[in-house]
Enzyme design. Structure first.
Site, mmCIF file in Angstrom:
data_model
loop_
_atom_site.group_PDB
_atom_site.id
_atom_site.type_symbol
_atom_site.label_atom_id
_atom_site.label_comp_id
_atom_site.label_asym_id
_atom_site.label_seq_id
_atom_site.Cartn_x
_atom_site.Cartn_y
_atom_site.Cartn_z
ATOM 1 N N ILE A 134 0.777 -1.187 -0.046
ATOM 2 C CA ILE A 134 -0.049 0.119 -0.041
ATOM 3 C C ILE A 134 0.681 1.221 -0.148
ATOM 4 C CG2 ILE A 134 -2.036 -0.996 1.024
ATOM 5 C CD1 ILE A 134 -1.272 -0.047 3.759
ATOM 6 N N ASP A 135 0.261 2.412 -0.551
ATOM 7 C CA ASP A 135 1.305 3.497 -0.663
ATOM 8 C C ASP A 135 1.825 4.135 0.791
ATOM 9 O OD1 ASP A 135 0.609 3.361 -3.297
ATOM 10 O OD2 ASP A 135 -1.096 4.652 -3.119
ATOM 11 N N LYS A 136 2.834 4.842 0.494
ATOM 12 C CA LYS A 136 3.382 5.196 1.687
ATOM 13 C C LYS A 136 2.410 6.210 2.726
ATOM 14 C CE LYS A 136 7.024 8.644 3.024
ATOM 15 N NZ LYS A 136 7.915 9.914 2.590
ATOM 16 N N THR A 138 -0.712 5.868 2.625
ATOM 17 C CA THR A 138 -1.989 5.218 2.845
ATOM 18 C C THR A 138 -1.705 4.302 4.145
ATOM 19 O OG1 THR A 138 -2.682 5.312 0.724
ATOM 20 C CG2 THR A 138 -3.552 3.378 2.150
ATOM 21 N N ARG A 237 -7.048 6.069 -5.631
ATOM 22 C CA ARG A 237 -6.830 7.311 -5.778
ATOM 23 C C ARG A 237 -7.041 8.026 -7.336
ATOM 24 N NH1 ARG A 237 -0.761 7.659 -3.654
ATOM 25 N NH2 ARG A 237 -1.077 9.861 -3.855
#
Length: 314
Positions: A134-136, A138, A237
Site C-alpha cells: 500500500i502507498d506510503k 495510505t 486514488r
C-alpha cells in the site's frame, strides 16, 4: 547460476505461467526472468506471452541470490496477527513499504527484518516477505509472507481475487450514488510519468473498484467504503480523481488547496480477508481508523452541529 531444463507436456500455456508452475515462482518473478533474458525456448529468446507448444524445451537460468544489504531497524509497527507462515501488519501513514533506488532504510521491510525471524525470498532481496503493498501515505492492513510456500499461496489468492481488500476514504464533494462500480483501464499518465491515469484499454490494465457511501457531510465531503477487484498502482486514488471526487489530502491526485493540515491522503486499508496458506482457514482482519483520520471526521461532525456549537475547522 542454476539451470533448469523443462519440457512442456501440453501446449497453449503462456511461457510465464508455465515457468511459474514448473519452478514454484510467482508469475511476476517468472516474467522478470524472461524479460531479463534468462529463459529460452528451443534455444531461442522468447517473450512472456509466448504460447508454449507440447514438446518444446524451455531452459531457465536462475541467477544466484543477491546479497541482502538491508539493515533491520527498530521501527514501531503494529502486528495484528502472526504465526509461522504469515504476519498481518497495520501500517502507519508515512511509512514506505519497501526500499527503492538509493533508499535502503526507514521502510516497513527494515522493521520486519528486526521483528520477524523469517521472511519469504520470492520477491527479491529488497522486498522480502512483501506480497502486496500500500502507498506510503495510505495507512492500514497488509499481509506479509514468512516463507515461500505462504508467499505463493497469497499471491495466487490475490491473482484469483479471493484475497479481499477493503478501504475507507474521505472524498471531496458529495457522491450522488449510494453505491457503484468503477471500471476503467489504468496505466502511466501520458503527461506525467510519475503519475498513473485512466487510459485507453490498449495502453493500460483493467482496474475495477466497487464503492458504497458510508456518510455524506454537509460541508461537502463523503466517507466512502471501497472494495478492490484488481490491485493496480494508485487504483483507488486514480478512480476517485477520475469520477471527480479526489481523496482528501492526496498530494498527487487531490485538490491543490489542501485543508486539515494533513501529511497525505485520508485512505485507510480497513479490512483484509484471506485463506490461511497452511490451514485453509478463512481469516478476516480489521484495523480501526488512525488518529489523523478520525481527527478530520470529528471536525466534520462538529461542523454538522447547530450553529451555536460550531467551532473553527479549517
Amino acid at each position: 547460476m542454476e539451470t533448469h531444463e523443462l519440457r512442456a507436456a501440453e501446449g497453449g500455456m503462456r511461457l510465464d505461467v508455465f515457468l511459474s508452475q514448473q519452478l514454484s515462482l510467482t508469475r511476476s518473478a517468472a516474467k522478470k526472468l524472461i524479460d531479463e533474458g534468462h529463459v529460452s525456448v528451443n534455444g531461442a529468446p522468447a517473450k512472456a506471452s509466448h504460447a508454449v507448444a507440447a514438446g518444446e524445451r524451455v531452459t531457465a537460468d536462475i541467477p544466484p541470490p543477491q546479497q541482502l544489504d538491508l539493515t533491520p531497524q527498530d521501527i514501531p509497527i503494529r502486528i495484528v496477527y502472526e504465526d509461522d507462515d504469515i504476519a498481518v501488519i497495520d501500517k502507519p501513514q508515512g511509512l514506505t513499504v519497501h526500499a527503492g533506488s538509493g533508499n535502503l532504510s526507514g521502510t516497513l521491510v527494515n522493521a520486519l527484518l528486526y521483528r520477524l525471524k523469517s521472511l519469504s525470498s520470492i520477491n527479491g532481496v529488497v522486498r522480502p516477505g512483501i506480497v502486496h503493498r500500500i502507498d506510503k501515505d495510505t495507512s492500514g492492513l497488509l499481509v506479509v509472507a514468512k516463507n515461500d510456500a505462504a508467499h505463493l499461496s497469497l499471491s495466487e489468492q490475490i491473482a484469483q481475487k479471493t484475497c479481499a481488500r477493503e478501504y475507507l476514504a474521505l472524498c471531496e464533494g458529495i457522491f450522488g450514488q449510494d453505491e457503484g462500480r468503477i471500471q476503467t483501464y489504468i496505466g502511466r499518465s501520458p503527461t506525467d510519468r510519475v503519475k498513473m491515469a485512466v487510459v485507453p484499454a490498449e495502453k493500460g490494465k483493467l482496474a475495477v473498484t466497487n464503492f458504497d457511501v458510508v456518510r455524506r457531510y454537509a460541508a461537502g465531503y463523503t466517507l466512502v467504503h471501497f472494495r478492490l477487484e484488481t490491485g493496480r498502482t494508485h487504483q483507488i486514488r486514480v478512480h476517485c480523481r477520475h469520477i471527480g471526487h479526489p481523496i482528501v489530502g492526496d498530494p498527487v491526485y487531490g485538490s491543490k488547496k489542501q485543508k486539515f493540515n494533513l501529511e497525505g491522503q485520508l485512505l485507510h486499508a480497513c479490512r483484509l480477508s484471506l485463506t490461511h496458506p497452511r490451514t485453509g482457514e478463512r481469516m478476516c482482519f480489521e484495523a480501526p481508523l488512525p488518529p489523523h483520520f478520525t481527527r478530520v471526521l470529528d471536525l466534520l461532525e462538529k461542523r454538522e452541529a447547530p450553529p451555536q456549537e460550531e467551532q473553527p475547522w479549517n
